[in-house]
Write an enzyme that holds these catalytic residues in place. Structure first.
Site, short mmCIF file in Angstrom:
data_model
loop_
_atom_site.label_atom_id
_atom_site.label_comp_id
_atom_site.label_asym_id
_atom_site.label_seq_id
_atom_site.Cartn_x
_atom_site.Cartn_y
_atom_site.Cartn_z
N GLY A 1 0.85 -1.18 0.00
CA GLY A 1 0.00 0.00 0.00
C GLY A 1 0.88 1.23 0.00
O GLY A 1 2.03 1.19 0.47
N GLN B 1 2.95 9.96 1.38
CA GLN B 1 4.23 9.25 1.44
C GLN B 1 5.14 9.59 0.26
O GLN B 1 6.32 9.27 0.29
CB GLN B 1 4.01 7.74 1.50
CG GLN B 1 3.42 7.27 2.81
CD GLN B 1 3.28 5.78 2.81
OE1 GLN B 1 2.31 5.23 2.31
NE2 GLN B 1 4.29 5.10 3.37
N CYS C 1 5.95 0.00 7.65
CA CYS C 1 5.59 1.14 6.82
C CYS C 1 6.82 1.58 6.03
O CYS C 1 7.91 1.67 6.59
CB CYS C 1 5.09 2.28 7.71
SG CYS C 1 4.60 3.76 6.81
N HIS D 1 -2.75 7.26 6.81
CA HIS D 1 -1.80 8.22 6.21
C HIS D 1 -2.51 9.48 5.71
O HIS D 1 -1.99 10.58 5.89
CB HIS D 1 -1.05 7.57 5.04
CG HIS D 1 0.14 6.78 5.46
ND1 HIS D 1 1.22 7.33 6.12
CD2 HIS D 1 0.43 5.46 5.29
CE1 HIS D 1 2.12 6.39 6.34
NE2 HIS D 1 1.67 5.24 5.86
#
Length: 193
Positions: A45, A50, A106, A152
Site C-alpha cells: 500500500g 508518502q 511502513c 496516512h
C-alpha cells in the site's frame, strides 16, 4: 517513474489531506508513478503523502499477500482474495468486528515492525481513478492495509497505536530515521531536523 518516499519526521506525514477533483493536475501520471514506487519498494500500500503530495489518494495491492499465502496463512485467512485498487477521497463509514493483532511495517518508517490492533472489517466510500463512486466492505488483511493507508491521509502513523513505553523504546530508531540514518533499497525524502 519511481518517486522518493517521505521518511518519518517529515511534516507532510502528519497533515490531514485534502479531497481532490477529477481535474487535479497530473493525476493519472501520479497514480502510475505511485504504482511503480509501490512495487519498486516492495510495498502493499502507498498513500500520496508518502510521496510528498498531501491529497486523499492511496493505493492498495493486497493480492500480493493473498496470492502467496502459505498453509498457516490459509488457515488463518481462508480464501481471502485481496484487491488491487486506487482509493480517492476515501471516508471510512463504519468499522466492525474484534480487534486483532498483526505485525505491521511502513515504507516511511523502515526497519520497524510492530503488532498493531485493528478491527476485522470496515465499510468505506471512495472514488476510483475514473472518479466512479464505490461503497465497499472489506475484511481481513485487505481491511488492515486499507486502515493503514487511510491513516496516512488522516495524518496518522501505525506507531501512534503503540503503548507509550513501546514508543519510548523505539525513540532512538525513529530519531535516526528522521535524521536519514537508515539504509533502504529505495529513495527517501528526510525532514530537515
Amino acid at each position: 517513474m519511481v518517486l522518493p518516499i517521505v521518511a518519518y519526521g517529515h511534516p507532510v506525514l502528519r497533515k490531514k489531506c485534502e479531497d481532490i477533483t477529477p481535474d487535479y493536475p497530473g493525476l493519472s501520471e501520479l497514480i502510475q508513478n505511485m504504482w511503480e514506487t509501490l512495487y519498486a519498494s516492495n510495498g502493499v500500500g502507498l498513500a500520496a503523502p508518502q510521496v510528498n503530495v498531501p491529497i486523499r489518494l492511496f493505493l492498495v495491492d493486497s493480492k500480493q499477500m493473498t496470492d502467496h499465502f502459505d498453509e498457516e496463512e490459509r488457515l488463518l485467512f481462508g480464501d481471502e482474495q485481496g484487491i488491487k485498487q486506487v482509493f480517492i477521497n476515501a471516508r471510512i463509514l463504519e468499522v466492525n468486528g474484534e480487534e486483532w493483532p498483526y505485525n505491521e511495517g511502513c515504507l516511511s518508517i523502515p526497519k520497524i515492525r510492530e503488532d498493531i490492533l485493528r478491527p476485522q472489517t470496515l465499510k468505506i466510500r471512495y472514488v476510483d481513478e475514473h472518479f466512479q463512486p464505490h461503497e465497499e466492505t472489506y475484511s481481513g488483511l485487505t481491511a488492515r492495509v486499507i486502515f493503514h493507508e487511510y491513516d496516512h491521509i488522516e495524518g496518522k502513523l501505525f506507531i501512534d497505536y503503540l503503548k507509550p513505553l513501546k514508543k519510548k523504546l523505539l525513540r532512538k530508531k525513529l530519531d535516526d530515521i528522521a535524521k536519514g540514518k537508515v539504509e533502504v533499497n529505495y529513495k527517501m525524502i528526510f525532514a530537515k531536523v
